[in-house]
Design an enzyme around this catalytic site. Structure first.
Site, PDB file in Angstrom:
ATOM      1  N   GLU A 203      33.667   0.737 -17.819  1.00  0.00           N
ATOM      2  CA  GLU A 203      33.376   0.022 -19.050  1.00  0.00           C
ATOM      3  C   GLU A 203      34.229   0.548 -20.190  1.00  0.00           C
ATOM      4  O   GLU A 203      34.620   1.723 -20.198  1.00  0.00           O
ATOM      5  CB  GLU A 203      31.898   0.183 -19.446  1.00  0.00           C
ATOM      6  CG  GLU A 203      30.931  -0.565 -18.587  1.00  0.00           C
ATOM      7  CD  GLU A 203      29.498  -0.413 -19.063  1.00  0.00           C
ATOM      8  OE1 GLU A 203      28.654  -1.187 -18.589  1.00  0.00           O
ATOM      9  OE2 GLU A 203      29.223   0.469 -19.891  1.00  0.00           O
ATOM     10  N   ARG A 300      11.346   0.168 -14.929  1.00  0.00           N
ATOM     11  CA  ARG A 300      10.281   1.160 -14.768  1.00  0.00           C
ATOM     12  C   ARG A 300       9.849   1.629 -16.154  1.00  0.00           C
ATOM     13  O   ARG A 300      10.424   1.231 -17.161  1.00  0.00           O
ATOM     14  CB  ARG A 300      10.789   2.362 -13.967  1.00  0.00           C
ATOM     15  CG  ARG A 300      12.064   2.959 -14.556  1.00  0.00           C
ATOM     16  CD  ARG A 300      12.515   4.209 -13.837  1.00  0.00           C
ATOM     17  NE  ARG A 300      13.860   4.611 -14.185  1.00  0.00           N
ATOM     18  CZ  ARG A 300      14.226   5.240 -15.286  1.00  0.00           C
ATOM     19  NH1 ARG A 300      13.313   5.522 -16.200  1.00  0.00           N
ATOM     20  NH2 ARG A 300      15.483   5.572 -15.508  1.00  0.00           N
TER      21      ARG A 300
END
Length: 662
Positions: A203, A300
């Site tokens: 990235e 999560r």
């Protein structure tokens, strides 16, 4: 109220297991803990209603063995499994196995985890959903030459990221093309060790990035809401250090754009349960509605979820349990309000003076101040082992505004006393007072830029030494001359060690219980000394300044450990038992010593090799992190005392060098 579970099993350990157990018990549920050999006497085992042993200490032989966890749930009659975070929490195969066994997984569907579990596929999905993403390469090709070419096209600096997992593992910032190959190998190796997947993506590195994430929650009835944002920009080695909610400098327009994008991302995969959409924002100026990009989704509960709980007054674990049982979200978006500000600091067993190396050891004393929230999975007497993350506690504070909440965080860190192992408490306290952070003008590079000032090594104050000497010698202030000579001034020489340095002092006992420590930079005179079970106090010097310190005394094999917590600083001193003998010392210029207990994952030299000062000799891994071993000086390697794959102890000699000739 919608029916919920009667008994759940928590497939995790440490503070998150304790956190889930507390909420479950408040809701009237029975709980089952699982534990490895190393966790047999742990706090989460003590707190749970039942506990099942699942294997040896290494996570690959216990907490990552899904079959044993499912068997434990079935054997104990648990109806559902809460995965906590880490371990199996984002493993879709585990979720499918749980459901195949007739149990409920307290979390998202396996399809949702798969959709967001690999960062490359998640970015593709978000692009299609209209969520802005960071420019980069997230394809399947992984050859070094190809990825290096992609990095050149993206433009340095770039960020190499493991496509699986999180927590900064398998992540490397690369500034120059010539460093790309080594960084790629290291990131890939660390990713494989942590997540079983060496695949990476590349990235563009945003030069002044802020890490802002949005808490989202969905249910099985098609509802998705957000619970506002958290700023997690204070990071080191891509791991979060201090988090806060809400994000400083967040305007209503930017908040609306970011939270709407987060909800859109969750809706795109039909998300159920607690999740976090992580964005990278341009921090070079004011936040902008068009100045943030999707990074990844954590499917999560997050380590930093308490700051969201503090500003919304919502128990996210309770929501997880209710939603997993089939209930709709307890509140609609318009009913979720934000009040005040909150901070969380991660207190670790690590040594800032040794480049933040994780440390092991027994927590001889652990005491938190009465004000604040402290989520922990350990207590006094527990051992920090090399097998798991070395977190001691999460220090959490709240206030009606940012200034108040941050002031309370700083005070809570100052008043936390940990003895027996090095911690990052002083570093966190210094960070909480750093000018740019206090002003709310910071990005993810702040710690790296200010590291020298945040980790200044400060020798123990003479007041620390004086109080430690009194405690080490066992002097009773009410009978200071007991055991000393009957006439004249009583005195005693004392030799204490702290941080590998000796403190040789003389403590003299004068009239009216006045004691003077000499031998340091300047004498310290103490009067009106009082000692109870955990506190020592005295008047100090001519100005009669009152000192009050917490302390702990613990008998160890090598002597008496005396820990003094004074003015926000903890100093551990050892009164050496001369009968115990002394360990042999190794000249640090002629050997490389293991900085911690861990595993040798790579060796780059052999006996007879000639190396330069600072040259890489190998890599060791401990507590999920890699540490590079370097040559302390130029010279010839005399011997390599370890092998790849071997487990070595803290202080073990790994590589020796031939003596330098005059």
């Amino acid at each position: 109220m919608h029916a919920c579970f009667k008994k759940i099993l928590i497939a995790n350990r440490g503070e998150i297991a304790c956190r889930v157990i507390r909420t479950a018990h408040r809701m009237g549920m029975n709980t089952v803990a699982v534990y490895s050999d190393a966790d047999r006497e742990s706090l989460h085992v003590e707190m749970a209603g039942e506990a099942v042993h699942i294997g040896p200490s290494p996570v690959g032989e216990s907490y990552l063995v899904g079959e044993r966890i499912i068997a434990a749930a079935l054997e104990t009659g648990a109806q559902a499994i809460h995965p906590g975070y880490g371990f199996l929490s984002e493993n879709p195969g585990f979720v499918e196995a749980v459901e195949a066994a007739g149990l409920t997984f307290i979390g998202p569907s396996p399809d949702a985890i798969r959709a967001m579990g690999l960062k490359d596929a998640a970015k593709d999905l978000m692009e299609k959903a209209g969520v802005p993403v960071v420019p980069g390469y997230q394809g399947s090709r992984q050859e070094l030459a190809f990825l290096a070419e992609e990095a050149e096209g993206i433009g340095y600096p770039v960020l190499i990221k493991a496509r699986a997992g999180g927590g900064g593992k398998g992540m490397r910032k690369v500034e120059r093309a010539e460093d790309f190959a080594d960084a790629l190998k290291s990131a890939s190796r660390e990713a494989a060790a942590a997540f079983g997947d060496p695949h990476v993506l590349i990235e563009k590195f945003i030069t002044a990035p802020r890490h802002i994430e949005v808490q989202v929650f969905g249910d099985s009835h098609g509802n998705v809401v957000h619970l506002f944002e958290r700023d997690c920009s204070l990071q080191r080695r891509h791991q979060k250090v201090i988090e806060e909610a809400p994000a400083p400098g967040m305007s209503a327009a930017v908040r609306a754009a970011m939270t709407q994008a987060a909800v859109k991302a969750a809706e795109a995969i039909g998300y159920r349960g607690a999740g976090t959409i992580e964005f990278i924002a341009d921090g070079s100026g004011s936040l902008r509605p068009d100045g943030f990009w999707f990074m990844e989704m954590n499917t999560r509960l997050q380590v930093e979820h308490p700051v969201t709980e503090m500003i919304t007054s919502i128990d996210l674990v309770e929501w997880q349990l209710r939603v997993a049982a089939g209930a709709p979200l307890p509140l609609t978006q318009s009913e979720i309000a934000m009040n005040g500000h909150a901070f969380e600091a991660r207190l670790y067993a690590e040594d800032p003076a040794r480049d933040f190396l994780p440390v092991t050891g027994r927590l001889e004393h652990l005491e938190f101040p009465p004000e604040g929230r402290f989520d922990t999975g350990v207590r006094t007497g527990d051992v920090i082992t090399p097998f798991y993350d070395p977190m001691i506690a999460k220090v959490i504070t709240q206030g009606e505004d940012r200034e108040t909440a941050l002031s309370r965080l700083s005070a809570a860190l100052d008043d936390t006393h940990v003895a027996g192992t090095a911690t990052n408490a002083a570093f966190l306290a210094a960070l909480s007072r750093q000018a740019d952070f206090v002003a709310g003008t910071f990005d993810t590079g702040l710690i790296e830029r200010e590291l020298a000032s945040l980790t200044v090594a400060v020798a123990p104050a003479e007041e620390h030494v004086a109080l430690a000497a009194i405690l080490a010698l066992g002097i009773d202030p009410d009978m200071p001359h007991l055991g000393w000579r009957a006439f004249g001034e009583a005195f005693h020489d004392v030799r204490l060690t702290a941080r590998d340095r000796a403190y040789e002092r003389c403590l003299s006992l004068g009239k009216d219980g006045v004691m003077t420590l000499s031998g340091g930079a300047e004498p310290v005179t103490l009067a009106e000394i009082a000692i109870d079970d955990a506190l020592i106090s005295a008047r100090c010097g001519a100005a009669r300044r009152r000192l009050t310190a917490g302390f702990a005394r613990v008998r160890q094999p090598g002597g008496l450990l005396v820990s003094v917590h004074l003015n926000g600083r903890t100093e551990d001193f050892l009164l050496v038992d001369e009968r115990a003998g002394a360990a042999a010392l190794v000249d640090a210029t002629d050997a490389v010593i293991a900085p911690m207990t861990g595993t040798i994952v790579q060796l780059s030299v052999s006996a007879g090799d000639v190396v330069e000062a600072g040259q890489k000799l190998g890599v060791m891994e401990a507590m999920k992190m890699e540490t590079t071993l370097v040559a302390p000086r130029a010279g010839r390697v005399a011997a390599v005392e370890c092998k790849e794959g071997a487990t070595v102890s803290d202080g073990a000699v790994l590589v020796t060098f031939e003596e330098e000739t005059p």
